[in-house]
Design an enzyme around this catalytic site. Sequence first.
Site, mmCIF file in Angstrom:
data_model
loop_
_atom_site.group_PDB
_atom_site.id
_atom_site.type_symbol
_atom_site.label_atom_id
_atom_site.label_comp_id
_atom_site.label_asym_id
_atom_site.label_seq_id
_atom_site.Cartn_x
_atom_site.Cartn_y
_atom_site.Cartn_z
ATOM 1 N N GLU A 28 -34.081 -15.937 44.146
ATOM 2 C CA GLU A 28 -35.456 -16.035 44.626
ATOM 3 C C GLU A 28 -35.550 -17.114 45.706
ATOM 4 O O GLU A 28 -35.139 -18.243 45.472
ATOM 5 C CB GLU A 28 -36.383 -16.384 43.452
ATOM 6 C CG GLU A 28 -36.439 -15.258 42.438
ATOM 7 C CD GLU A 28 -36.818 -15.706 41.030
ATOM 8 O OE1 GLU A 28 -37.364 -16.805 40.876
ATOM 9 O OE2 GLU A 28 -36.538 -14.945 40.086
ATOM 10 N N GLU A 60 -35.326 -11.997 36.994
ATOM 11 C CA GLU A 60 -34.063 -12.648 36.621
ATOM 12 C C GLU A 60 -33.081 -11.720 35.937
ATOM 13 O O GLU A 60 -31.868 -11.816 36.148
ATOM 14 C CB GLU A 60 -34.326 -13.868 35.743
ATOM 15 C CG GLU A 60 -34.846 -15.081 36.510
ATOM 16 C CD GLU A 60 -36.308 -15.005 36.856
ATOM 17 O OE1 GLU A 60 -36.987 -14.102 36.325
ATOM 18 O OE2 GLU A 60 -36.794 -15.825 37.658
ATOM 19 N N PHE A 83 -34.219 -22.148 37.506
ATOM 20 C CA PHE A 83 -34.192 -23.155 36.440
ATOM 21 C C PHE A 83 -33.481 -22.534 35.246
ATOM 22 O O PHE A 83 -33.691 -21.354 34.943
ATOM 23 C CB PHE A 83 -35.614 -23.536 36.009
ATOM 24 C CG PHE A 83 -36.377 -24.354 37.023
ATOM 25 C CD1 PHE A 83 -36.503 -25.729 36.887
ATOM 26 C CD2 PHE A 83 -36.979 -23.740 38.115
ATOM 27 C CE1 PHE A 83 -37.213 -26.480 37.821
ATOM 28 C CE2 PHE A 83 -37.692 -24.480 39.055
ATOM 29 C CZ PHE A 83 -37.809 -25.863 38.903
ATOM 30 N N ASP A 85 -34.088 -22.779 32.319
ATOM 31 C CA ASP A 85 -35.089 -22.307 31.361
ATOM 32 C C ASP A 85 -35.308 -20.789 31.480
ATOM 33 O O ASP A 85 -35.649 -20.129 30.503
ATOM 34 C CB ASP A 85 -36.414 -23.013 31.616
ATOM 35 C CG ASP A 85 -36.256 -24.521 31.737
ATOM 36 O OD1 ASP A 85 -36.731 -25.233 30.856
ATOM 37 O OD2 ASP A 85 -35.626 -24.977 32.725
ATOM 38 N N HIS A 129 -39.543 -26.047 32.143
ATOM 39 C CA HIS A 129 -38.811 -26.315 33.394
ATOM 40 C C HIS A 129 -37.912 -27.541 33.285
ATOM 41 O O HIS A 129 -37.563 -28.140 34.294
ATOM 42 C CB HIS A 129 -39.787 -26.551 34.555
ATOM 43 C CG HIS A 129 -40.283 -25.301 35.229
ATOM 44 N ND1 HIS A 129 -41.037 -24.359 34.589
ATOM 45 C CD2 HIS A 129 -40.125 -24.833 36.495
ATOM 46 C CE1 HIS A 129 -41.337 -23.388 35.437
ATOM 47 N NE2 HIS A 129 -40.792 -23.644 36.605
#
Lengths: 325, 324
Positions: A28, A60, A83, A85, A129
Amino acid sequence: MKMSIREAINQTLHQEMERDERVIVLGEDVASDQGGVYGITDGLPAKFGLHRVIDTPITESAIVGAAGGAALTGLRPVAELMFVDFLGVCLDQILNQIAKFRYMFGGQARTPVVIRTMIGAGTGTGPQHSQILYPLLAAIPGIKVVTPANAADAKGLLTTAIRDDDPVIFCEHKALYMDECEVPEGEYLLPFGQARTAVEGSDITIVGMSRTAVIAEEAATQLAQKGISAEVIDLRTLSPLDEGSVLESLTKTGRLVVVDESNPFCSMASEIAGLAVERGFDTLDAPVKRVTSPHTPVPATPCLEANYVPSVERVMAAIEETLSY
Amino acid sequence: MDISPEKLADAYRLMKTIREFEERMRSEYQQGKLPGFIHIYRNQEAIAVAACLDMTNEDYIASTHRGHGHCIAKGCEIEAMLLELACKEDGLCNGKGGSMHIADMSKGMLGANAIVGGGPPIAAGAALTAKTLGNGAVSMAFIGDGASDQGTVAESLNLAVVLQLPMIFMYENNRYAEFTKSPKPDGRIAERAGAFGMPAEVVDGSDFFAMYDACQRAIMRGREGGGPTAIEAVCNRYYGHFEGDAQAYRNQAELDAERAVSDPLPRFLADPRAAALTEEKIAEINAAILEEIDRGFEVTYAAADPTPDKLYTDVYIHYEGRLQ
Ligand SMILES: Cc1ncc(C[n+]2csc(CCOP(=O)(O)OP(=O)(O)O)c2C)c(N)n1
Ligand SMILES: [Mg+2]
């Protein structure tokens, strides 16, 4: 040349894309003018074109899964999971697909994918995050997990990761991006499974990784002023893990403190402590100490977040306890 | 379309509150007084307000990282919000959530979300509660144009159709995801949602009245057991992705032109349907808003940070283990 981790990663991507046209970058915003939020992919689109530096939709599962599929069929993708996460969104593609191709297809498959991802707390961005999550990844057979703590290691390990034929997760700590050090010019590779002895010493071993390696070094500096000689081992890669360096250091020091930003359960600290107890028991003069984040999510409020990650003070306290045992 | 004078005043008050609240927040943030990342909602206010105007606290919304407007429209208290955005002990989430995770269960506000595409499955679950209990409540997910590509969104669309859930997919197509311009033409998102088998329409997101009309129909459909609806509200992201992003990647002339035509507030006031709102009334509302915001900031800056022990609270409701 002196450069930051951010610059070292950027330079490595340039060098590897130059060297091998099968290397592509996808994720991204990676082809945006500013090279993503931290400028990591800066200059790549202009040099290598939008067919090799690919801006993806916010998907993702598809980013990571397609990178895996492309790797399985001959490309060497470097995918960005902005990230760590966001692992939550794409775990199946990593856990059940990419990590298992080689084994479940009886050795036919080769999946040279690198998943670059940002880890760690300290930016006040809260529970979704700020996580570390590398122990979760290191627990998966079939993928390798890399956690550089300085710019030179970032370059050497990323180069190796891109050329490695197995899937690699490359964890970049967001608090370290701007940290600078001398980085070798030109081609530079570092082997996986080889820890770095950041500081040599004889009284106590401090093991760290990613940011906690830096924290461990700070603690060693403070200890030196008190006349205590600490040895700091930066694991550099969590899977494969350099067990030998840890055990060898223990034969010198007999005392171990492991510093790990993960949550404590099933952490890297637990893994290293287990290793010391199982295979280094005879060398130990004191119980092993683990310094980790607590068993809680990362709070958004900076005042609590500051107490969340292991601090030099907490490391020093653990070391004092170990030394006075 | 019917709108009572009270609702008309409410609509204005809420849109204006969001605007003033965020402008003040920006300036405080720029002075380094607020932590974390903040994402400003400016020029999208008509969407949140039209969406929530006919909802009660029994109805649900699941929000996004750009959630301040959704919170205010759903009735969250300004002061409690500010306390959270400053990460104070008495904030809506005791400071543990901050801007990207602000939530208020008492208002049916199921949380901002720092995971793009995290909200729709949760909203589908809330719609399932409403359907199961048969209480006539509806549930709405706010979804960015970028988020519309997530697998979670597609799965939620499908589930909502299969289970005929009282759910509204409120797409906010501001044509940008972070620094990347949307490659999707306007209308593509609604088209996709429609393909799953639900009514889907494209609406001008800066036209409050058009939005309210579409939302009333969608909410009615949900309450009456008619299943899910999708609305693609086309709008403009006025500022950068997050505060501090100077949007160097956007063409300035284009942006200026878009900003001018997509401000919902002057459009609202110029609409004959807003005629019942007198100058006096507007002035009165404006003054009350500024006062409420001033008071909120005053309380917030005097408020206490969470005490260190709070790091360990609320991980579980009950837990017989060690957290440290
Ligand atoms: C799963 C996930 N992927 C990526 C991100 C990073 N990110 C945060 S906001 C954003 C763009 C979202 O765009 P859009 O849905 O259009 O919402 P907008 O910001 O325009 O309101 C991205 C990529 C994230 N938070 N979560
Ligand atoms: Mg958008």
